[in-house]
Write a protein that holds these residues in place. Structure first.
Motif, PDB file in Angstrom:
ATOM      1  N   GLY A   1      -5.524  24.785  -3.118  1.00 52.00           N
ATOM      2  CA  GLY A   1      -4.175  24.393  -3.516  1.00 52.00           C
ATOM      3  C   GLY A   1      -3.231  24.328  -2.327  1.00 52.00           C
ATOM      4  N   ILE A   2      -3.345  25.296  -1.421  1.00 51.35           N
ATOM      5  CA  ILE A   2      -2.512  25.286  -0.215  1.00 51.35           C
ATOM      6  C   ILE A   2      -2.816  24.051   0.623  1.00 51.35           C
ATOM      7  N   ALA A   3      -4.100  23.757   0.805  1.00 49.78           N
ATOM      8  CA  ALA A   3      -4.495  22.586   1.599  1.00 49.78           C
ATOM      9  C   ALA A   3      -4.008  21.295   0.948  1.00 49.78           C
TER      10      ALA A   3
ATOM     11  N   THR B   1      -1.075  23.876  -9.768  1.00 49.43           N
ATOM     12  CA  THR B   1      -2.018  24.475 -10.712  1.00 49.43           C
ATOM     13  C   THR B   1      -3.075  25.293  -9.973  1.00 49.43           C
ATOM     14  N   LEU B   2      -3.585  24.759  -8.875  1.00 44.93           N
ATOM     15  CA  LEU B   2      -4.571  25.491  -8.082  1.00 44.93           C
ATOM     16  C   LEU B   2      -3.971  26.770  -7.494  1.00 44.93           C
ATOM     17  N   LEU B   3      -2.731  26.695  -7.057  1.00 45.77           N
ATOM     18  CA  LEU B   3      -2.070  27.871  -6.479  1.00 45.77           C
ATOM     19  C   LEU B   3      -1.867  28.985  -7.506  1.00 45.77           C
ATOM     20  N   ARG B   4      -1.708  28.625  -8.750  1.00 46.09           N
ATOM     21  CA  ARG B   4      -1.460  29.617  -9.802  1.00 46.09           C
ATOM     22  C   ARG B   4      -2.748  30.124 -10.431  1.00 46.09           C
ATOM     23  N   SER B   5      -3.886  29.643  -9.969  1.00 50.13           N
ATOM     24  CA  SER B   5      -5.165  30.057 -10.549  1.00 50.13           C
ATOM     25  C   SER B   5      -5.604  31.395  -9.972  1.00 50.13           C
ATOM     26  N   GLU B   6      -6.676  31.927 -10.507  1.00 49.57           N
ATOM     27  CA  GLU B   6      -7.171  33.220 -10.065  1.00 49.57           C
ATOM     28  C   GLU B   6      -8.470  33.107  -9.280  1.00 49.57           C
ATOM     29  N   GLY B   7      -8.944  31.909  -9.023  1.00 51.23           N
ATOM     30  CA  GLY B   7     -10.188  31.728  -8.286  1.00 51.23           C
ATOM     31  C   GLY B   7      -9.994  31.967  -6.803  1.00 51.23           C
ATOM     32  N   ALA B   8     -10.987  32.561  -6.175  1.00 49.53           N
ATOM     33  CA  ALA B   8     -10.902  32.891  -4.754  1.00 49.53           C
ATOM     34  C   ALA B   8     -10.821  31.635  -3.885  1.00 49.53           C
ATOM     35  N   LEU B   9     -11.489  30.578  -4.274  1.00 48.21           N
ATOM     36  CA  LEU B   9     -11.469  29.351  -3.480  1.00 48.21           C
ATOM     37  C   LEU B   9     -10.392  28.372  -3.930  1.00 48.21           C
ATOM     38  N   LEU B  10      -9.866  28.555  -5.113  1.00 45.29           N
ATOM     39  CA  LEU B  10      -8.904  27.593  -5.641  1.00 45.29           C
ATOM     40  C   LEU B  10      -7.532  27.715  -4.977  1.00 45.29           C
ATOM     41  N   ILE B  11      -7.116  28.920  -4.629  1.00 39.35           N
ATOM     42  CA  ILE B  11      -5.804  29.091  -4.005  1.00 39.35           C
ATOM     43  C   ILE B  11      -5.756  28.443  -2.619  1.00 39.35           C
ATOM     44  N   PRO B  12      -6.748  28.668  -1.735  1.00 39.63           N
ATOM     45  CA  PRO B  12      -6.730  27.948  -0.458  1.00 39.63           C
ATOM     46  C   PRO B  12      -6.820  26.426  -0.637  1.00 39.63           C
TER      47      PRO B  12
ATOM     48  N   SER C   1       0.804  -1.224   0.000  1.00 41.04           N
ATOM     49  CA  SER C   1       0.000   0.000   0.000  1.00 41.04           C
ATOM     50  C   SER C   1       0.838   1.275   0.000  1.00 41.04           C
ATOM     51  N   ARG C   2       2.083   1.176   0.376  1.00 46.73           N
ATOM     52  CA  ARG C   2       2.928   2.368   0.432  1.00 46.73           C
ATOM     53  C   ARG C   2       3.170   2.947  -0.962  1.00 46.73           C
ATOM     54  N   GLY C   3       3.379   2.109  -1.950  1.00 44.41           N
ATOM     55  CA  GLY C   3       3.612   2.571  -3.321  1.00 44.41           C
ATOM     56  C   GLY C   3       2.449   3.384  -3.874  1.00 44.41           C
ATOM     57  N   PRO C   4       1.219   2.850  -3.874  1.00 39.16           N
ATOM     58  CA  PRO C   4       0.091   3.649  -4.357  1.00 39.16           C
ATOM     59  C   PRO C   4      -0.133   4.927  -3.552  1.00 39.16           C
ATOM     60  N   ALA C   5       0.144   4.879  -2.255  1.00 38.48           N
ATOM     61  CA  ALA C   5      -0.019   6.085  -1.440  1.00 38.48           C
ATOM     62  C   ALA C   5       0.991   7.153  -1.849  1.00 38.48           C
ATOM     63  N   ILE C   6       2.223   6.745  -2.093  1.00 36.89           N
ATOM     64  CA  ILE C   6       3.248   7.710  -2.523  1.00 36.89           C
ATOM     65  C   ILE C   6       2.928   8.249  -3.915  1.00 36.89           C
ATOM     66  N   ILE C   7       2.487   7.383  -4.814  1.00 27.05           N
ATOM     67  CA  ILE C   7       2.118   7.826  -6.159  1.00 27.05           C
ATOM     68  C   ILE C   7       0.990   8.853  -6.098  1.00 27.05           C
ATOM     69  N   THR C   8       0.020   8.615  -5.232  1.00 23.49           N
ATOM     70  CA  THR C   8      -1.084   9.567  -5.075  1.00 23.49           C
ATOM     71  C   THR C   8      -0.575  10.933  -4.649  1.00 23.49           C
ATOM     72  N   GLN C   9       0.362  10.964  -3.719  1.00 29.04           N
ATOM     73  CA  GLN C   9       0.882  12.247  -3.230  1.00 29.04           C
ATOM     74  C   GLN C   9       1.694  12.957  -4.304  1.00 29.04           C
ATOM     75  N   ILE C  10       2.460  12.192  -5.054  1.00 30.04           N
ATOM     76  CA  ILE C  10       3.254  12.798  -6.125  1.00 30.04           C
ATOM     77  C   ILE C  10       2.341  13.369  -7.205  1.00 30.04           C
ATOM     78  N   MET C  11       1.229  12.684  -7.498  1.00 30.00           N
ATOM     79  CA  MET C  11       0.269  13.203  -8.477  1.00 30.00           C
ATOM     80  C   MET C  11      -0.463  14.432  -7.943  1.00 30.00           C
ATOM     81  N   ALA C  12      -0.619  14.530  -6.634  1.00 27.40           N
ATOM     82  CA  ALA C  12      -1.343  15.668  -6.045  1.00 27.40           C
ATOM     83  C   ALA C  12      -0.530  16.958  -6.103  1.00 27.40           C
ATOM     84  N   LEU C  13       0.785  16.872  -6.098  1.00 25.73           N
ATOM     85  CA  LEU C  13       1.615  18.083  -6.073  1.00 25.73           C
ATOM     86  C   LEU C  13       1.437  18.966  -7.315  1.00 25.73           C
TER      87      LEU C  13
ATOM     88  N   VAL D   1      -1.187  19.132  -9.192  1.00 27.46           N
ATOM     89  CA  VAL D   1      -2.551  19.652  -9.095  1.00 27.46           C
ATOM     90  C   VAL D   1      -2.581  20.831  -8.129  1.00 27.46           C
ATOM     91  N   ALA D   2      -1.901  20.682  -6.989  1.00 23.90           N
ATOM     92  CA  ALA D   2      -1.835  21.779  -6.015  1.00 23.90           C
ATOM     93  C   ALA D   2      -1.157  22.997  -6.633  1.00 23.90           C
TER      94      ALA D   2
END
Length: 143
Positions: free
Chosen positions: A112-114, A99-110, A82-94, A96-97
């Protein structure tokens, strides 16, 4: 994984770090299910520009949610796989985060931070030596 590694992993109690990593992976999986369900419902009942695209996006998010949810279940049961899929998930999330941080939406930046905070915290927990021992994963020095 040998029987020796399996009994070693099952013998000790599950460390808090492993439980926290499983909880964060489950949180990500549930967030994907919620986002996918929202997109699917809005595609079916709302009036998007392209309903088929919204529906397919929703189904895709729900399907992608299986990876972190299965990984979380495996981490809770102290399964080494289970460690491999969990690590892959986190690497894929970075990305995405990012992209959210660079967006202009009021809710998207927080959001992305989360997401970035959860992904980095999960990665730290997953590569921790106590987590490796609990899962029965031996490093190159232990071989």
């Amino acid at each position: 994984m040998s029987n020796e590694q399996t009994s070693e992993a099952a013998a000790g109690p599950r460390p808090n770090r492993l439980t926290a990593a499983a909880g964060l992976a489950a949180l990500e999986g549930l967030a994907l299910v919620a986002g996918g369900a929202y997109m699917l419902v809005m595609g079916l009942l709302g009036s998007p520009d392209k309903p088929e695209q919204a529906e397919m996006g929703g189904l895709t998010l729900i399907a992608l949610a299986l990876l972190p949810l299965l990984a979380a279940r495996g981490l809770l049961k102290c399964r080494a796989w289970s460690r491999g899929p969990a690590i892959i998930t986190q690497i894929m999330a970075l990305p995405v985060a990012w992209t959210l941080l660079r967006s202009e939406g009021a809710l998207l930046i927080p959001a992305g931070i989360a997401l970035a905070a959860v992904a980095v915290a999960s990665l730290v927990l997953l590569v921790n030596p106590a987590t490796n021992r609990a899962l029965g994963i031996r490093g190159p020095r232990d071989a």
